[in-house]
Design a protein around this motif. Structure first.
Motif, PDB file in Angstrom:
ATOM      1  N   ARG A 185      -1.200  14.505  -2.730  1.00  0.00           N
ATOM      2  CA  ARG A 185      -1.229  13.572  -1.609  1.00  0.00           C
ATOM      3  C   ARG A 185      -2.093  12.395  -2.027  1.00  0.00           C
ATOM      4  N   ARG A 230      -5.343   2.096  -0.067  1.00  0.00           N
ATOM      5  CA  ARG A 230      -5.808   1.104   0.897  1.00  0.00           C
ATOM      6  C   ARG A 230      -6.001  -0.219   0.167  1.00  0.00           C
ATOM      7  N   ALA A 242       0.661   4.030  -2.985  1.00  0.00           N
ATOM      8  CA  ALA A 242       0.453   5.448  -2.695  1.00  0.00           C
ATOM      9  C   ALA A 242       1.556   6.290  -3.326  1.00  0.00           C
ATOM     10  N   GLN A 302      -3.539   8.423  -0.995  1.00  0.00           N
ATOM     11  CA  GLN A 302      -3.768   7.421   0.039  1.00  0.00           C
ATOM     12  C   GLN A 302      -4.191   6.139  -0.663  1.00  0.00           C
ATOM     13  N   GLU A 331       0.824  -1.205   0.000  1.00  0.00           N
ATOM     14  CA  GLU A 331       0.000   0.000   0.000  1.00  0.00           C
ATOM     15  C   GLU A 331       0.868   1.270   0.000  1.00  0.00           C
ATOM     16  N   GLN A 332       2.050   1.208   0.616  1.00  0.00           N
ATOM     17  CA  GLN A 332       2.960   2.355   0.572  1.00  0.00           C
ATOM     18  C   GLN A 332       3.488   2.568  -0.847  1.00  0.00           C
ATOM     19  N   ARG A 371      -7.064   7.258  -3.311  1.00  0.00           N
ATOM     20  CA  ARG A 371      -7.662   8.587  -3.336  1.00  0.00           C
ATOM     21  C   ARG A 371      -6.521   9.591  -3.334  1.00  0.00           C
TER      22      ARG A 371
END
Length: 140
Positions: free
Chosen positions: A77, A81, A49, A79, A45-46, A95
């Motif tokens: 920015r 998930r 992103a 995010q 997930e990192q 997002r």
């Protein structure tokens, strides 16, 4: 999809043995392991992103040049998930938000809309493909 000689940018990365690296050597980092929770490193997930933020930032800076002469102030920015569906497959939710110094709400909305149309993972149906095939053992 464009012909292979029409691609503007290309990169290759390899993940193995708990490490991720790009073939040009610009990125090399450890990866978290789902089999060894005590391992440190970046989790999927990192990486998602960061990849989405990078792609969208590139598009937003390009889009901002038509709106403001302060395109260098663009901030993205993202995010990401991950979740598991009932059938065990992963599902991703990404997002992102775009900010830039000195722009009003309407200008930011235009900037976000234009950047979203530019990048390959657009929310308007997406323009990407992912093909997964077994590697040829000769190239291992």
């Amino acid at each position: 999809m464009p012909e292979s000689d029409a691609w503007v940018h290309e990169a290759t990365a390899t993940a193995e043995g708990g490490r991720l690296r790009t073939d040009d050597g610009e990125l090399s980092t450890t990866l978290a392991s789902p089999l060894a929770p005590h391992c440190t490193g970046l989790a999927p997930e990192q990486l998602l992103a960061a990849a989405f933020a990078s792609c969208l930032h590139h598009a937003a800076v390009e889009a901002a040049t038509g709106i403001t002469d302060e395109a260098h102030t663009v901030q993205v920015r993202a995010q990401a998930r991950l979740a598991r569906d009932a059938d065990g497959r992963y599902r991703a939710d990404v997002r992102a938000s775009i900010a830039s110094v000195g722009l009003n709400r309407d200008q930011l909305t235009d900037l976000a809309r234009y950047a979203d149309r530019l990048w390959p993972f657009s929310s308007d149906g997406g323009r990407h493909t992912l093909t997964v095939v077994p590697a040829d053992p000769r190239y291992r």
